[in-house]
Design a protein around this motif. Structure first.
Motif, PDB file in Angstrom:
ATOM      1  N   PRO A  82     -19.941  24.385   6.214  1.00 29.37           N
ATOM      2  CA  PRO A  82     -19.862  24.697   4.774  1.00 29.37           C
ATOM      3  C   PRO A  82     -19.231  23.629   3.802  1.00 29.37           C
ATOM      4  N   ILE A  83     -19.584  23.542   2.701  1.00 33.13           N
ATOM      5  CA  ILE A  83     -19.466  22.678   1.548  1.00 33.13           C
ATOM      6  C   ILE A  83     -18.787  23.180   0.483  1.00 33.13           C
ATOM      7  N   GLU A  84     -17.487  22.529  -0.133  1.00 28.52           N
ATOM      8  CA  GLU A  84     -17.037  23.071  -1.117  1.00 28.52           C
ATOM      9  C   GLU A  84     -16.844  21.944  -2.198  1.00 28.52           C
ATOM     10  N   ILE A  85     -17.309  22.211  -3.538  1.00 25.77           N
ATOM     11  CA  ILE A  85     -17.567  21.206  -4.592  1.00 25.77           C
ATOM     12  C   ILE A  85     -16.712  21.668  -5.589  1.00 25.77           C
ATOM     13  N   GLN A  86     -15.771  20.784  -6.238  1.00 26.87           N
ATOM     14  CA  GLN A  86     -15.096  20.783  -7.054  1.00 26.87           C
ATOM     15  C   GLN A  86     -15.322  19.588  -8.152  1.00 26.87           C
ATOM     16  N   GLU A  87     -15.354  20.223  -9.470  1.00 30.80           N
ATOM     17  CA  GLU A  87     -15.465  19.125 -10.609  1.00 30.80           C
ATOM     18  C   GLU A  87     -14.010  18.541 -10.938  1.00 30.80           C
ATOM     19  N   ILE A  88     -14.099  17.215 -11.207  1.00 30.36           N
ATOM     20  CA  ILE A  88     -12.819  16.505 -11.553  1.00 30.36           C
ATOM     21  C   ILE A  88     -13.186  15.488 -12.490  1.00 30.36           C
ATOM     22  N   ASP A  89     -12.081  15.097 -13.266  1.00 30.51           N
ATOM     23  CA  ASP A  89     -12.085  14.073 -14.271  1.00 30.51           C
ATOM     24  C   ASP A  89     -12.183  12.763 -13.754  1.00 30.51           C
ATOM     25  N   SER A  90     -13.167  11.959 -14.212  1.00 29.23           N
ATOM     26  CA  SER A  90     -13.264  10.428 -13.451  1.00 29.23           C
ATOM     27  C   SER A  90     -12.128   9.922 -13.933  1.00 29.23           C
ATOM     28  N   LYS A 112     -27.390  11.385   4.693  1.00 23.70           N
ATOM     29  CA  LYS A 112     -28.582  11.878   3.885  1.00 23.70           C
ATOM     30  C   LYS A 112     -28.483  13.158   3.323  1.00 23.70           C
ATOM     31  N   TRP A 113     -27.618  14.234   3.960  1.00 24.39           N
ATOM     32  CA  TRP A 113     -27.415  15.324   3.445  1.00 24.39           C
ATOM     33  C   TRP A 113     -26.498  15.289   2.154  1.00 24.39           C
ATOM     34  N   LEU A 114     -26.080  14.277   1.565  1.00 29.93           N
ATOM     35  CA  LEU A 114     -25.291  14.152   0.425  1.00 29.93           C
ATOM     36  C   LEU A 114     -26.290  13.920  -0.632  1.00 29.93           C
ATOM     37  N   LYS A 115     -27.614  13.519  -0.467  1.00 31.59           N
ATOM     38  CA  LYS A 115     -28.370  13.081  -1.467  1.00 31.59           C
ATOM     39  C   LYS A 115     -28.577  14.080  -2.295  1.00 31.59           C
ATOM     40  N   LEU A 116     -29.001  15.318  -1.752  1.00 31.01           N
ATOM     41  CA  LEU A 116     -29.295  16.390  -2.804  1.00 31.01           C
ATOM     42  C   LEU A 116     -28.145  16.511  -3.556  1.00 31.01           C
ATOM     43  N   LEU A 117     -26.964  16.744  -3.410  1.00 35.18           N
ATOM     44  CA  LEU A 117     -25.706  16.887  -3.986  1.00 35.18           C
ATOM     45  C   LEU A 117     -25.817  15.810  -4.948  1.00 35.18           C
ATOM     46  N   VAL A 118     -25.864  14.571  -4.767  1.00 38.23           N
ATOM     47  CA  VAL A 118     -25.620  13.532  -5.689  1.00 38.23           C
ATOM     48  C   VAL A 118     -26.846  13.873  -6.690  1.00 38.23           C
ATOM     49  N   ASN A 119     -28.020  14.051  -6.405  1.00 36.11           N
ATOM     50  CA  ASN A 119     -29.224  14.392  -7.462  1.00 36.11           C
ATOM     51  C   ASN A 119     -28.837  15.452  -8.247  1.00 36.11           C
ATOM     52  N   LYS A 149     -20.344   7.914 -15.020  1.00 35.91           N
ATOM     53  CA  LYS A 149     -19.500   7.159 -15.887  1.00 35.91           C
ATOM     54  C   LYS A 149     -18.341   8.048 -16.436  1.00 35.91           C
ATOM     55  N   LYS A 150     -18.466   9.510 -16.941  1.00 41.42           N
ATOM     56  CA  LYS A 150     -17.769  10.389 -17.579  1.00 41.42           C
ATOM     57  C   LYS A 150     -17.322  11.392 -16.610  1.00 41.42           C
ATOM     58  N   LYS A 151     -18.104  11.727 -15.423  1.00 36.63           N
ATOM     59  CA  LYS A 151     -17.649  12.832 -14.576  1.00 36.63           C
ATOM     60  C   LYS A 151     -17.533  12.632 -13.048  1.00 36.63           C
ATOM     61  N   ALA A 152     -16.943  13.512 -12.326  1.00 30.59           N
ATOM     62  CA  ALA A 152     -16.951  13.274 -10.879  1.00 30.59           C
ATOM     63  C   ALA A 152     -16.825  14.625 -10.243  1.00 30.59           C
ATOM     64  N   ILE A 153     -17.325  14.555  -8.939  1.00 28.81           N
ATOM     65  CA  ILE A 153     -17.026  15.693  -8.103  1.00 28.81           C
ATOM     66  C   ILE A 153     -16.629  15.305  -6.917  1.00 28.81           C
ATOM     67  N   LEU A 154     -15.728  16.442  -6.430  1.00 27.42           N
ATOM     68  CA  LEU A 154     -15.158  16.269  -4.968  1.00 27.42           C
ATOM     69  C   LEU A 154     -15.903  17.191  -3.970  1.00 27.42           C
ATOM     70  N   ILE A 155     -16.470  16.627  -3.041  1.00 27.36           N
ATOM     71  CA  ILE A 155     -17.363  17.317  -1.907  1.00 27.36           C
ATOM     72  C   ILE A 155     -16.364  17.309  -0.575  1.00 27.36           C
ATOM     73  N   VAL A 156     -16.130  18.582  -0.405  1.00 25.08           N
ATOM     74  CA  VAL A 156     -15.262  18.871   1.061  1.00 25.08           C
ATOM     75  C   VAL A 156     -16.100  19.553   1.986  1.00 25.08           C
ATOM     76  N   THR A 157     -16.233  19.101   3.162  1.00 23.51           N
ATOM     77  CA  THR A 157     -16.749  19.738   4.387  1.00 23.51           C
ATOM     78  C   THR A 157     -15.797  20.268   5.032  1.00 23.51           C
ATOM     79  N   LYS A 158     -16.197  21.390   5.504  1.00 17.40           N
ATOM     80  CA  LYS A 158     -15.196  21.981   6.458  1.00 17.40           C
ATOM     81  C   LYS A 158     -15.708  22.169   7.924  1.00 17.40           C
TER      82      LYS A 158
END
Length: 158
Positions: A82-90, A112-119, A149-158
């Motif tokens: 399972p993946i949890e995604i959080q938006e964070i300030d860069s 490679k599983w990260l590619k879709l999340l990055v896209n 440049k302006k945004k970032a996300i935190l991806i946590v796999t459980k």
């Protein structure tokens, strides 16, 4: 879209393609159609039109087959963990990343599983791929940060 609302346009066509942001922005989805107009009395058209229809059907079949294969691959990999995604300030990323975050190549087989999340990140925040990097936290190997440049996300796999 704002311009469309201000000028009383009721329909805005996002064109061809099945991208995640289109589903969140839209209230109605139409299937793309192709119509062929031709002269049925023309001998040339009697030969070329059926050939063109056949080619369109093959193209549609191959496209649907590829989309199904791509979606199954992502579903299988996302179901493993399972993946949890959080938006964070860069600006906060330096405190989150720590001293020596590991640079991740999403083209490498193990990531490679990260590619879709990055896209998806690039589409959502309109970031060019040259401005996006992926880091893995050294003290938490199941945590990744996608930096723009302006945004970032935190991806946590459980």
């Amino acid at each position: 879209l704002e311009w469309c609302f201000e000028n009383n346009y009721r329909i805005f066509d996002l064109m061809w393609g099945s991208l995640p942001y289109k589903y969140s922005w839209c209230n109605k989805i139409h299937q793309y159609e192709q119509h062929i107009f031709y002269n049925p009395k023309s001998l040339v058209h009697q030969v070329l039109v059926p050939a063109r229809i056949f080619l369109y059907r093959i193209k549609d079949y191959l496209r649907l087959r590829k989309e199904k294969a791509d979606s199954k691959t992502y579903e299988n990999e996302s179901n493993k963990e399972p993946i949890e995604i959080q938006e964070i300030d860069s600006k906060e990323t330096s405190s989150i990343l720590g001293l020596h975050p590991k640079e991740i190549n999403v083209e490498h087989e193990s990531h490679k599983w990260l590619k879709l999340l990055v896209n998806n990140f690039q589409y959502k925040y309109v970031e060019h791929s040259k401005n996006v990097s992926v880091r893995q936290l050294t003290d938490s190997p199941n945590t990744f940060v996608v930096l723009g440049k302006k945004k970032a996300i935190l991806i946590v796999t459980k």
